[in-house]
Design a protein around this motif. Structure first.
Motif, PDB file in Angstrom:
ATOM      1  N   LYS A 369       0.852  -1.190   0.000  1.00 59.53           N
ATOM      2  CA  LYS A 369       0.000   0.000   0.000  1.00 59.53           C
ATOM      3  C   LYS A 369       0.895   1.251   0.000  1.00 59.53           C
ATOM      4  CE  LYS A 369      -4.026  -1.961   2.087  1.00 59.53           C
ATOM      5  NZ  LYS A 369      -4.871  -2.050   3.282  1.00 59.53           N
ATOM      6  N   PRO A 370       0.415   2.369  -0.539  1.00 59.93           N
ATOM      7  CA  PRO A 370       1.240   3.580  -0.505  1.00 59.93           C
ATOM      8  C   PRO A 370       1.651   3.900   0.930  1.00 59.93           C
ATOM      9  CG  PRO A 370      -0.750   3.925  -1.812  1.00 59.93           C
ATOM     10  CD  PRO A 370      -0.896   2.571  -1.173  1.00 59.93           C
ATOM     11  N   ILE A 371       2.875   4.376   1.088  1.00 57.96           N
ATOM     12  CA  ILE A 371       3.334   4.717   2.451  1.00 57.96           C
ATOM     13  C   ILE A 371       2.831   6.128   2.782  1.00 57.96           C
ATOM     14  CG2 ILE A 371       5.334   4.902   3.986  1.00 57.96           C
ATOM     15  CD1 ILE A 371       6.934   3.305   1.890  1.00 57.96           C
ATOM     16  N   LEU A 372       2.133   6.241   3.899  1.00 64.73           N
ATOM     17  CA  LEU A 372       1.567   7.538   4.283  1.00 64.73           C
ATOM     18  C   LEU A 372       2.589   8.336   5.087  1.00 64.73           C
ATOM     19  CD1 LEU A 372      -1.942   6.272   5.483  1.00 64.73           C
ATOM     20  CD2 LEU A 372      -1.257   7.077   3.197  1.00 64.73           C
ATOM     21  N   LEU A 373       2.618   9.616   4.835  1.00 63.85           N
ATOM     22  CA  LEU A 373       3.563  10.472   5.566  1.00 63.85           C
ATOM     23  C   LEU A 373       3.355  10.348   7.074  1.00 63.85           C
ATOM     24  CD1 LEU A 373       5.837  12.513   5.260  1.00 63.85           C
ATOM     25  CD2 LEU A 373       4.121  14.323   5.138  1.00 63.85           C
ATOM     26  N   GLU A 374       2.088  10.195   7.483  1.00 62.50           N
ATOM     27  CA  GLU A 374       1.830  10.097   8.926  1.00 62.50           C
ATOM     28  C   GLU A 374       2.375   8.788   9.515  1.00 62.50           C
ATOM     29  OE1 GLU A 374      -2.198  10.356   7.855  1.00 62.50           O
ATOM     30  OE2 GLU A 374      -2.765   8.476   8.815  1.00 62.50           O
ATOM     31  N   ASP A 375       2.728   7.845   8.644  1.00 62.66           N
ATOM     32  CA  ASP A 375       3.304   6.580   9.113  1.00 62.66           C
ATOM     33  C   ASP A 375       4.828   6.591   9.031  1.00 62.66           C
ATOM     34  OD1 ASP A 375       1.056   5.279   9.950  1.00 62.66           O
ATOM     35  OD2 ASP A 375       0.628   4.357   8.005  1.00 62.66           O
ATOM     36  N   VAL A 376       5.398   7.777   8.963  1.00 60.93           N
ATOM     37  CA  VAL A 376       6.853   7.883   8.822  1.00 60.93           C
ATOM     38  C   VAL A 376       7.390   8.908   9.818  1.00 60.93           C
ATOM     39  CG1 VAL A 376       8.723   8.514   7.237  1.00 60.93           C
ATOM     40  CG2 VAL A 376       6.712   7.313   6.369  1.00 60.93           C
ATOM     41  N   VAL A 377       8.538   8.574  10.404  1.00 60.96           N
ATOM     42  CA  VAL A 377       9.230   9.524  11.274  1.00 60.96           C
ATOM     43  C   VAL A 377      10.640   9.684  10.726  1.00 60.96           C
ATOM     44  CG1 VAL A 377      10.238   9.814  13.589  1.00 60.96           C
ATOM     45  CG2 VAL A 377       7.940   8.875  13.332  1.00 60.96           C
ATOM     46  N   VAL A 378      11.083  10.932  10.548  1.00 60.66           N
ATOM     47  CA  VAL A 378      12.466  11.116  10.103  1.00 60.66           C
ATOM     48  C   VAL A 378      13.252  11.839  11.184  1.00 60.66           C
ATOM     49  CG1 VAL A 378      12.101  11.038   7.599  1.00 60.66           C
ATOM     50  CG2 VAL A 378      11.769  13.200   8.804  1.00 60.66           C
ATOM     51  N   GLY A 379      14.527  11.513  11.247  1.00 62.53           N
ATOM     52  CA  GLY A 379      15.381  12.123  12.262  1.00 62.53           C
ATOM     53  C   GLY A 379      16.751  12.458  11.699  1.00 62.53           C
ATOM     54  N   GLN A 380      17.471  13.259  12.435  1.00 67.67           N
ATOM     55  CA  GLN A 380      18.852  13.592  12.041  1.00 67.67           C
ATOM     56  C   GLN A 380      19.672  13.710  13.322  1.00 67.67           C
ATOM     57  OE1 GLN A 380      20.448  17.630  10.759  1.00 67.67           O
ATOM     58  NE2 GLN A 380      19.936  16.728   8.764  1.00 67.67           N
ATOM     59  N   TYR A 381      20.897  13.167  13.309  1.00 71.56           N
ATOM     60  CA  TYR A 381      21.653  13.202  14.570  1.00 71.56           C
ATOM     61  C   TYR A 381      22.296  14.561  14.806  1.00 71.56           C
ATOM     62  CZ  TYR A 381      25.869  11.868  11.818  1.00 71.56           C
ATOM     63  OH  TYR A 381      26.898  11.793  10.917  1.00 71.56           O
ATOM     64  N   LYS A 382      22.331  14.889  16.096  1.00 70.68           N
ATOM     65  CA  LYS A 382      22.971  16.148  16.489  1.00 70.68           C
ATOM     66  C   LYS A 382      24.190  15.813  17.344  1.00 70.68           C
ATOM     67  CE  LYS A 382      19.959  16.808  20.516  1.00 70.68           C
ATOM     68  NZ  LYS A 382      18.996  17.629  21.203  1.00 70.68           N
ATOM     69  N   GLY A 383      25.044  16.806  17.530  1.00 69.89           N
ATOM     70  CA  GLY A 383      26.264  16.583  18.301  1.00 69.89           C
ATOM     71  C   GLY A 383      25.964  16.214  19.746  1.00 69.89           C
ATOM     72  N   HIS A 384      26.921  15.526  20.351  1.00 69.88           N
ATOM     73  CA  HIS A 384      26.669  15.027  21.695  1.00 69.88           C
ATOM     74  C   HIS A 384      28.021  14.780  22.375  1.00 69.88           C
ATOM     75  CE1 HIS A 384      24.645  12.895  24.841  1.00 69.88           C
ATOM     76  NE2 HIS A 384      25.231  11.742  24.561  1.00 69.88           N
ATOM     77  N   SER A 385      28.084  15.052  23.662  1.00 76.11           N
ATOM     78  CA  SER A 385      29.327  14.753  24.405  1.00 76.11           C
ATOM     79  C   SER A 385      29.034  13.704  25.455  1.00 76.11           C
ATOM     80  CB  SER A 385      29.845  16.004  25.125  1.00 76.11           C
ATOM     81  OG  SER A 385      30.123  16.986  24.182  1.00 76.11           O
TER      82      SER A 385
END
Ligand SMILES: NC(=O)C1=CN([C@@H]2O[C@H](COP(=O)(O)OP(=O)(O)OC[C@H]3O[C@@H](n4cnc5c(N)ncnc54)[C@H](OP(=O)(O)O)[C@@H]3O)[C@@H](O)[C@H]2O)C=CC1
Ligand SMILES: O=C1O[C@H](COP(=O)(O)O)[C@@H](O)[C@H](O)[C@H]1O
Length: 587
Positions: A369-385
């Motif tokens: 079935k088409p993938i719905l935007l509401e069924d997707v989570v996108v992320g990006q890593y940020k700096g961390h110590s």
């Protein structure tokens, strides 16, 4: 191990098909031909009167697929039109005419060539899988002598941990067969020079030629044009292994396929997805179709969700330039994870032949079935110590544009609209710079109806359902979470694992995925390579989603380098009544 006399009946019915040619290489060529000839006669397969290499599905190879209606593979004629040739490789050819295998690694100076391709070729040589007459050519723009190439390669060759005997000798023998030619990727003249060098080394023998395109995608077509017009074999087969990315979306992928097919037939193109060469992924179908206990449960009736998980504990450092143009959905989900999904969910194929399996996989992809935007989570890593050490953010990489929205993490719920899987969420999760490096397939089963032991589970009944885990890497394993009585006079149930840990059960080194795939390409076995209609279907699934994410400029949720990823992934799973199995704490 079967005796020589028992070979034709015992080995052939065994799943260890690759023992056959290997066993043969240990015998004299004559004994080998007789043994395999006798098997072929006995089983009537194709009726060929000489020894044939066997593929990883255990079948003698005709080396030609009937897909696209071609009876033989082709190489391009000078006018660019494919010309039919006999597409076969056999030891009897090699005995009578001394046929040769020439492998050209295009982009030999690059990372993948050094890290994976040359070591895999050496491993095949070390284990006696390569034909007697083979040579390896490196091709790239970098100026290098044969000796410099050998030095470069020698840094990354290793012998099997469990089989170190003659390691140095074997490396020496292998390196002597490696040569280098420097040239431009779009120069027909430079490929003509390569052709002359290949011919010189092939010593007048008939020759099969394999080109491995270990280069950035923008030069695939130039190389294929030059190689096919000027350096393809005139008296054997010519095949080309192409590395991903196969385009960025449906349009660019179709354009790439169309351009490649100006010079090659589909049968000559081996689109590699190295996850299909991984041992546990290869075992998925074996587990399903050779054990009575799994296949009857393999549907919406018993499975409540399936999870396909990929994580790396390092970022895109050094590859930011490439990665930013693709992002995690194209880099991992559209190929590796969706290929596993198709294998997991396909109907039993008619046979283990490449086309039968790929026919079933493509049906799954086309039923998505088409993938719905509401069924997707996108992320990006940020700096961390952490612990006095600091880890960079994705956008700290100087090759990544400032303010890039490219996701380094994504989670998605996918659904297959067919009778077997209707309503079952297939959850995918892929991320860079997470807390761990792993790839696994998790199958969570439904609750036991009317469970008599309900009150003995404690409060979390959800945790009491069975879960089958195929840990693809690291530390390959298959385990099944079951409920078990804690020994003693009381009646308390406990979660326990039936655990097939590969390193305990099979204490030998598992071949790298590239070894299996290179060998398959040499043998003409296409089962583990992506057919163009599979590729089209995979892009048709992801292209609308990617366009929506990009046109709406969806901002990725930031997560700290080394963390478990964005919390949005938990909400997504929860909305589908799923708990990520890898975060359960008891796995
Ligand atoms: N590295 C990895 O782990 C993986 C890589 N891949 C894919 O495999 C292929 C090769 O990967 P990798 O070895 O990392 O790639 P590299 O970036 O290292 O490129 C390989 C070689 O191609 C040549 N090259 C690089 N950039 C250009 C350019 N812009 N124009 C012309 N030639 C260029 C260089 O050789 P020279 O300058 O000597 O000509 C380089 O050594 C790519 O398609 C990649 O996406 C897929 C999965 C994993
Ligand atoms: O194709 C790719 O795969 C690698 C991960 O491969 P693995 O065999 O080491 O698990 C990934 O790092 C890379 O981004 C991707 O292009």
């Amino acid at each position: 191990m079967a005796s020589v006399l028992g070979f034709s009946s015992t080995i052939v019915t065994s799943y260890e098909s690759r023992n056959e040619p290997k066993l043969c290489t240990k015998f004299s060529a004559k004994t080998c031909s007789t043994l395999c000839f006798s098997w072929i006669n006995q089983h009537g397969k194709k009726g060929r009167k000489h020894f044939q290499l066997r593929s990883s599905n255990g079948h003698p190879l005709n080396a030609v697929s009937s897909h696209d209606g071609l009876a033989g593979s082709s190489l391009a004629k000078e006018d660019g039109q494919p010309q039919q040739i006999e597409d076969s490789f056999s030891f009897s050819d090699s005995e009578s005419t001394g046929s040769n295998l020439s492998i050209t690694v295009v982009g030999a100076s690059g990372d993948l060539a050094k890290k994976k391709i040359f070591p895999a070729l050496f491993a095949l040589f070390y284990e006696d899988w390569l034909p007697e007459n083979f040579i390896v050519f490196g091709y790239a723009r970098t100026k290098m002598t044969d000796e410099e190439l050998r030095n470069m390669i020698s840094q990354t060759l290793t012998c099997r941990i469990d089989k170190r005997a003659n390691c140095a000798d074997k490396m020496d023998q292998f390196l002597k067969r490696c040569f280098y030619h420097s040239g431009l990727y779009d120069s027909e003249d430079n490929f003509l020079d390569l052709d002359s060098k290949l011919k010189e080394r092939e010593g007048g023998r008939s020759s099969n030629r394999l080109f491995y395109l270990s280069i950035p995608p923008n030069i695939f077509v130039d190389v294929v044009r030059c190689a096919s017009l000027k350096a393809s074999s005139k008296n054997g087969w010519t095949r080309v292994i192409v590395e991903k990315p196969f385009g960025r979306d449906s349009e660019s992928s179709s354009e790439l396929t169309r351009s490649l097919k100006q010079y090659l037939t589909e049968d000559q193109i081996f689109r590699i997805d190295h996850y299909l060469g991984k041992e546990l992924v290869e075992n998925l179908s074996v587990l399903r179709f050779s054990n009575l206990v799994f296949e009857p449960l393999w549907s919406r009736n018993y499975i409540r969700n399936v999870q396909l998980i990929f994580s790396e504990d390092f970022g895109t450092e050094g590859r930011g330039g490439y990665f930013d143009n693709y992002g995690i959905i194209r880099d991992i989900m559209q190929n590796h994870l969706v290929q596993i999904l198709a294998l997991f969910a396909m109907e039993p194929p008619v046979s283990l032949d490449a086309e039968d399996i790929r026919n079933e996989k493509v049906k799954v992809l086309r039923s998505m079935k088409p993938i719905l935007l509401e069924d997707v989570v996108v992320g990006q890593y940020k700096g961390h110590s952490k612990g006095g050490k600091s880890y960079p953010a994705y956008i700290d990489d100087s090759t990544v544009p400032k303010g890039s929205l490219t996701p380094t993490f994504a989670a998605a719920a996918l659904f297959i609209g067919n009778a077997r899987w209707d309503g079952v969420p297939f959850l995918m999760k892929a991320g860079k710079a997470l807390h761990t490096k792993r790839a696994e397939i998790r199958v969570q089963f439904r609750h036991v109806p009317g469970n008599l032991y309900k009150r003995n589970f404690g409060t979390d009944l959800d945790k009491a359902t069975n879960e089958l885990v195929l840990r693809v890497q690291p530390d390959e394993a298959i385990y099944l979470k079951i409920n078990n009585k804690v020994p003693g006079l009381g009646m308390r149930l406990d979660r326990s694992d039936l655990n097939l840990l590969y390193r305990s059960r099979y204490p030998r080194e598992i071949p790298d995925a590239y070894e299996r795939l290179l060998l398959d390409a040499i043998e003409g076995e296409r089962r583990l390579f992506i057919r163009s209609d599979e590729l089209d279907a995979a892009w048709a699934l992801f292209t609308p989603l990617l366009k929506e994410i990009e046109s709406k400029k969806i901002a990725p949720e930031l997560y700290p380098y080394g963390s478990r990823g964005p919390v949005g992934a938990h909400y997504l799973a929860a909305r589908h009544n799923v708990r990520w199995g890898d975060l359960g704490g008891d796995d």
